[in-house]
Every structure is written in structure tokens, then in C-alpha cells.
Scaffold this motif. Structure first.
Motif, short mmCIF file in Angstrom:
data_model
loop_
_atom_site.label_atom_id
_atom_site.label_comp_id
_atom_site.label_asym_id
_atom_site.label_seq_id
_atom_site.Cartn_x
_atom_site.Cartn_y
_atom_site.Cartn_z
N GLY A 183 53.05 42.47 33.42
CA GLY A 183 51.71 42.37 33.98
C GLY A 183 51.48 43.36 35.10
O GLY A 183 52.43 43.87 35.69
N ASN A 184 50.21 43.64 35.37
CA ASN A 184 49.84 44.52 36.48
C ASN A 184 48.57 43.97 37.14
O ASN A 184 47.98 43.00 36.66
CB ASN A 184 49.67 45.96 36.00
N LEU A 185 48.16 44.60 38.21
CA LEU A 185 47.02 44.10 38.98
C LEU A 185 45.73 44.05 38.17
O LEU A 185 44.86 43.22 38.44
CB LEU A 185 46.82 44.93 40.25
N GLN A 186 45.59 44.90 37.17
CA GLN A 186 44.39 44.88 36.34
C GLN A 186 44.30 43.60 35.50
O GLN A 186 43.24 43.26 35.00
CB GLN A 186 44.34 46.12 35.42
N ASP A 187 45.40 42.90 35.36
CA ASP A 187 45.44 41.66 34.58
C ASP A 187 45.00 40.45 35.38
O ASP A 187 44.88 39.35 34.83
CB ASP A 187 46.86 41.42 34.05
N LEU A 188 44.77 40.60 36.67
CA LEU A 188 44.48 39.44 37.53
C LEU A 188 43.31 38.59 37.05
O LEU A 188 43.44 37.36 37.03
CB LEU A 188 44.25 39.88 38.97
N PRO A 189 42.17 39.15 36.66
CA PRO A 189 41.08 38.28 36.21
C PRO A 189 41.47 37.39 35.03
O PRO A 189 41.14 36.20 35.00
CB PRO A 189 39.96 39.26 35.83
N ALA A 190 42.18 37.94 34.07
CA ALA A 190 42.61 37.15 32.91
C ALA A 190 43.63 36.09 33.31
O ALA A 190 43.59 34.95 32.83
CB ALA A 190 43.17 38.06 31.83
N ILE A 191 44.52 36.43 34.22
CA ILE A 191 45.52 35.47 34.71
C ILE A 191 44.82 34.34 35.45
O ILE A 191 45.15 33.16 35.24
CB ILE A 191 46.56 36.17 35.61
N GLN A 192 43.88 34.68 36.30
CA GLN A 192 43.13 33.66 37.04
C GLN A 192 42.44 32.69 36.09
O GLN A 192 42.51 31.47 36.28
CB GLN A 192 42.07 34.30 37.94
N GLN B 105 47.22 38.78 44.63
CA GLN B 105 47.74 40.15 44.59
C GLN B 105 49.12 40.22 45.24
O GLN B 105 49.99 40.96 44.78
CB GLN B 105 46.77 41.11 45.29
N ASN B 106 49.31 39.45 46.31
CA ASN B 106 50.61 39.44 46.99
C ASN B 106 51.72 38.92 46.09
O ASN B 106 52.88 39.31 46.23
CB ASN B 106 50.54 38.63 48.27
N PHE B 107 51.37 38.03 45.17
CA PHE B 107 52.38 37.53 44.23
C PHE B 107 53.00 38.68 43.45
O PHE B 107 54.18 38.64 43.10
CB PHE B 107 51.80 36.51 43.25
N GLU C 239 56.94 38.88 42.83
CA GLU C 239 57.26 38.31 41.52
C GLU C 239 57.03 39.34 40.43
O GLU C 239 56.19 40.22 40.56
CB GLU C 239 56.37 37.09 41.22
N GLU C 240 57.78 39.21 39.34
CA GLU C 240 57.55 40.03 38.16
C GLU C 240 56.78 39.18 37.16
O GLU C 240 57.23 38.10 36.78
CB GLU C 240 58.88 40.45 37.54
N PHE C 241 55.61 39.67 36.75
CA PHE C 241 54.77 38.94 35.81
C PHE C 241 54.95 39.49 34.40
O PHE C 241 55.01 40.71 34.20
CB PHE C 241 53.28 39.07 36.19
N TYR C 242 55.00 38.57 33.43
CA TYR C 242 55.06 38.93 32.01
C TYR C 242 53.95 38.17 31.31
O TYR C 242 53.76 36.97 31.54
CB TYR C 242 56.42 38.57 31.44
N LEU C 243 53.23 38.88 30.46
CA LEU C 243 52.06 38.30 29.80
C LEU C 243 52.23 38.32 28.29
O LEU C 243 52.76 39.29 27.73
CB LEU C 243 50.80 39.11 30.17
N ALA C 244 51.77 37.23 27.65
CA ALA C 244 51.82 37.12 26.19
C ALA C 244 50.40 37.25 25.65
O ALA C 244 49.49 36.56 26.11
CB ALA C 244 52.41 35.77 25.79
N LEU D 249 44.92 37.08 26.21
CA LEU D 249 46.01 36.52 27.00
C LEU D 249 46.17 35.05 26.63
O LEU D 249 45.22 34.26 26.74
CB LEU D 249 45.72 36.65 28.50
N VAL D 250 47.37 34.69 26.17
CA VAL D 250 47.63 33.31 25.76
C VAL D 250 48.71 32.64 26.59
O VAL D 250 48.95 31.44 26.46
CB VAL D 250 47.98 33.22 24.25
N GLY D 251 49.35 33.41 27.47
CA GLY D 251 50.36 32.82 28.34
C GLY D 251 50.89 33.83 29.33
O GLY D 251 50.74 35.05 29.12
N PHE D 252 51.46 33.34 30.41
CA PHE D 252 52.12 34.23 31.36
C PHE D 252 53.22 33.50 32.08
O PHE D 252 53.24 32.27 32.17
CB PHE D 252 51.12 34.85 32.35
#
Length: 100
Positions: free
Chosen positions: A6-15, A49-51, A55-60, A66-69
């Protein structure tokens, strides 16, 4: 299923995935008040963003959705592991754990 870092551009989908999962799946195990507070915890964008710095994020993804992280803190501690409410019990969490 595609799993990637994951990267910072993924934040909206993660949220969005986080909020939906907490409000539906986790609502079965927590009070309405707890769910409301927990779901709103991702509204603080700076905190989220601080996370990414600790942390290392991995997205599925399934068909570009996006179906999981999951996130790791250090090399062996899962900090977060969430699967979209519409994709529960499909082995997504296991795939994330296996890849990480």
C-alpha cells in the motif's frame, strides 16, 4: 486476487473499507457507541498517514476493487487486518497473511 504494498494514494479506499467493515461486521461484537468511535478513528487523515511511517500496509484487490488490507508493525506483528463486508469468508485474510 492481486496483493500489493500500500501507499498514501490508497488512503481513501482504506478509510472507506475500514469504516464499512467496522460498521457492519464488527457491529456484531461491539456496542453502537464503540462502533461509532472506532469507525470515526480513520477520519483523522494525519493520524492515518502516520501509520504509513510505522507500519507496512498490504492491500488485496479483486477486479481493481480493494477487498482487504493488513498492516505489519515490525516483522511479526499484525497491527490491522480487515476484509470488506461483502467479501467475508472467502479466504482473503488468509491470503494476506500468507503473502506477508
Amino acid at each position: 486476487m492481486i496483493i500489493r504494498r500500500g501507499n498514501l494514494q490508497d488512503l481513501p479506499a482504506i478509510q472507506e473499507l475500514f469504516k464499512q467493515t467496522v460498521r457492519t461486521v464488527n457491529a456484531n461484537d461491539y456496542s453502537a457507541k464503540q462502533v461509532k468511535v472506532w469507525a470515526s478513528s480513520v477520519e483523522d487523515l494525519e493520524r492515518l498517514q502516520n501509520f504509513f511511517t510505522i507500519e507496512e500496509f498490504y492491500l488485496a484487490f479483486d477486479e481493481n476493487k480493494l477487498v482487504g488490507f493488513a498492516s505489519l508493525k515490525g516483522t511479526d506483528y499484525f497491527e490491522k487486518l480487515f476484509v470488506h463486508k461483502d467479501h467475508q469468508s472467502k479466504g482473503i485474510a488468509k491470503q494476506l497473511v500468507d503473502v506477508i
